[in-house]
Design an enzyme around this catalytic site. Structure first.
Site, PDB file in Angstrom:
ATOM      1  N   ASP A   1       0.828  -1.206   0.000  1.00 54.95           N
ATOM      2  CA  ASP A   1       0.000   0.000   0.000  1.00 54.95           C
ATOM      3  C   ASP A   1       0.867   1.263   0.000  1.00 54.95           C
ATOM      4  O   ASP A   1       1.981   1.261   0.515  1.00 54.95           O
ATOM      5  CB  ASP A   1      -0.919  -0.029   1.231  1.00 54.95           C
ATOM      6  CG  ASP A   1      -2.121   0.886   1.082  1.00 54.95           C
ATOM      7  OD1 ASP A   1      -2.332   1.428  -0.027  1.00 54.95           O
ATOM      8  OD2 ASP A   1      -2.857   1.058   2.072  1.00 54.95           O
TER       9      ASP A   1
ATOM     10  N   ASN B   1     -11.098  -2.484  -5.474  1.00 53.48           N
ATOM     11  CA  ASN B   1     -10.352  -1.474  -6.232  1.00 53.48           C
ATOM     12  C   ASN B   1     -11.028  -1.067  -7.541  1.00 53.48           C
ATOM     13  O   ASN B   1     -10.634  -0.075  -8.172  1.00 53.48           O
ATOM     14  CB  ASN B   1      -8.907  -1.925  -6.496  1.00 53.48           C
ATOM     15  CG  ASN B   1      -8.018  -1.882  -5.267  1.00 53.48           C
ATOM     16  OD1 ASN B   1      -7.112  -2.712  -5.098  1.00 53.48           O
ATOM     17  ND2 ASN B   1      -8.237  -0.909  -4.379  1.00 53.48           N
TER      18      ASN B   1
HETATM   19  C1  IPE Z   1      -5.496  -2.705  -0.381  1.00 54.46           C
HETATM   20  O1  IPE Z   1      -5.144  -1.366  -0.474  1.00 54.46           O
HETATM   21  C2  IPE Z   1      -5.475  -3.340  -1.736  1.00 54.46           C
HETATM   22  C3  IPE Z   1      -4.157  -3.495  -2.350  1.00 54.46           C
HETATM   23  C4  IPE Z   1      -3.019  -3.197  -1.796  1.00 54.46           C
HETATM   24  C5  IPE Z   1      -4.168  -4.041  -3.664  1.00 54.46           C
HETATM   25  P1  IPE Z   1      -6.245  -0.215  -0.590  1.00 54.46           P
HETATM   26  O2  IPE Z   1      -5.489   1.045  -0.662  1.00 54.46           O
HETATM   27  O3  IPE Z   1      -7.171  -0.525  -1.691  1.00 54.46           O
HETATM   28  O4  IPE Z   1      -7.024  -0.366   0.792  1.00 54.46           O
HETATM   29  P2  IPE Z   1      -7.896   0.678   1.599  1.00 54.46           P
HETATM   30  O5  IPE Z   1      -8.897   1.233   0.632  1.00 54.46           O
HETATM   31  O6  IPE Z   1      -6.981   1.719   2.104  1.00 54.46           O
HETATM   32  O7  IPE Z   1      -8.508  -0.120   2.710  1.00 54.46           O
HETATM   33  C1  IPE Z   2      -1.578   0.319  -3.373  1.00 57.78           C
HETATM   34  O1  IPE Z   2      -1.359   1.686  -3.414  1.00 57.78           O
HETATM   35  C2  IPE Z   2      -1.779  -0.265  -4.744  1.00 57.78           C
HETATM   36  C3  IPE Z   2      -3.165  -0.670  -5.031  1.00 57.78           C
HETATM   37  C4  IPE Z   2      -4.177  -0.628  -4.209  1.00 57.78           C
HETATM   38  C5  IPE Z   2      -3.408  -1.164  -6.355  1.00 57.78           C
HETATM   39  P1  IPE Z   2      -2.553   2.724  -3.402  1.00 57.78           P
HETATM   40  O2  IPE Z   2      -2.940   3.033  -4.799  1.00 57.78           O
HETATM   41  O3  IPE Z   2      -3.655   2.220  -2.532  1.00 57.78           O
HETATM   42  O4  IPE Z   2      -1.849   3.966  -2.740  1.00 57.78           O
HETATM   43  P2  IPE Z   2      -2.465   4.970  -1.719  1.00 57.78           P
HETATM   44  O5  IPE Z   2      -3.015   4.174  -0.570  1.00 57.78           O
HETATM   45  O6  IPE Z   2      -3.541   5.714  -2.434  1.00 57.78           O
HETATM   46  O7  IPE Z   2      -1.325   5.830  -1.300  1.00 57.78           O
HETATM   47 MG    MG Z   3      -4.090   2.433  -0.575  1.00 58.32          MG
END
Ligand code: IPE
Ligand code: IPE
Ligand code: MG
Length: 245
Positions: A25, A73
């Site tokens: 993340d 997502n």
């Molecule tokens: C979890 O991260 C999913 C992945 C890392 C693919 P998110 O960024 O989607 O999770 P939330 O929304 O903060 O819970």
């Molecule tokens: C994790 O990084 C990757 C996916 C969920 C695909 P994020 O895209 O969630 O990054 P933040 O949480 O917005 O920084």
């Molecule tokens: Mg995230």
């Protein structure tokens, strides 16, 4: 074998986690901090992933599952979803050349529903290409949700019972486990999440039952092999009791 940084000497190679889960993340925030589009963060995250898989494989870890795209997502802007899907497609393509050369077994776990034919075909191809490798098993959690996985397993088991091929009383946690996407794999015993968030976000709900959780404020593109070493060292210093004393 080459191991980066000195921390490595503190790792007890006879007590490695059997299955590491990573919630990668913070890609978006990493890009934002640099005044770059979120896509640049995802691209940097893919580079980070490559290095971590190589390192985990060199260490002798048996299984690693990385959360690449959750069933939630899809709520992101179409442009970002399209970018991620394309990145994953290219990742799978390149993995045949790079990671497979490192003996990595690559599998995708999650639902195929909603994925393009192109990506489904590439998943099949990459899985087939790497299935006889003998190194680390890397599960890419793609269109993955822990609840979806549990519902999917339940439907499979219900169908078997309905067809008279199994008695209800024979359903136990072993049977259930064998219908998950991670059938025949050990439970996740070390769960890592980057970016300072401390939640599961629907990741491997069944498999993390007794996992040690390890959190870092580092954003995923900044996560380095030495951070993996630190997580493993901390894991080895925890007292795992499994309900006992
Ligand atoms: C979890 O991260 C999913 C992945 C890392 C693919 P998110 O960024 O989607 O999770 P939330 O929304 O903060 O819970
Ligand atoms: C994790 O990084 C990757 C996916 C969920 C695909 P994020 O895209 O969630 O990054 P933040 O949480 O917005 O920084
Ligand atoms: Mg995230």
């Amino acid at each position: 074998m080459f191991f980066s940084k000195k921390k490595i000497h503190e790792i007890d190679m006879s007590n490695l986690p059997k299955h590491i889960g990573i919630i990668m993340d913070g890609n978006g925030r990493w890009a934002k901090k640099r005044g770059m589009p979120r896509s640049a963060g995802h691209s940097a995250g893919a580079d980070s992933l490559k290095k971590i898989i190589t390192e985990a494989n060199n260490l002798g870890i048996g299984y690693i599952t990385v959360y690449a795209f959750s069933t939630e997502n899809w709520k992101r802007p179409k442009e970002e979803v399209d970018y991620l899907m394309n990145l994953l497609l290219n990742y799978l393509r390149n993995a045949e050349k790079t990671l497979s050369g490192e003996n990595v077994v690559i599998r995708a776990i999650g639902s195929r529903k909603g994925l393009s034919d192109e990506i489904c075909k590439q998943i099949d191809k990459t899985e087939k290409f790497t299935e006889n490798n003998t190194g680390i098993v890397m599960n890419i959690a793609l269109n993955y949700g822990g609840r979806e996985e549990i519902v999917h397993a339940t439907k499979e088991i219900a169908t078997i019972v309905k067809n008279g091929e199994m008695d209800i009383k024979d359903i136990d946690d072993k049977v259930f486990d064998s219908h998950l996407y991670t059938a025949n794999q050990p439970d996740v015993d070390l769960l890592i999440r980057t970016s300072g968030e401390q939640r599961l976000s629907n990741f491997m709900l069944w498999q993390v039952s007794y996992a040690e959780m390890w959190f870092t404020d580092k954003l995923w593109p900044d996560f380095k092999p030495r951070d993996l070493h630190q997580a493993i060292i901390d894991f080895q210093n925890r007292g795992r009791r499994f309900g006992g004393v």
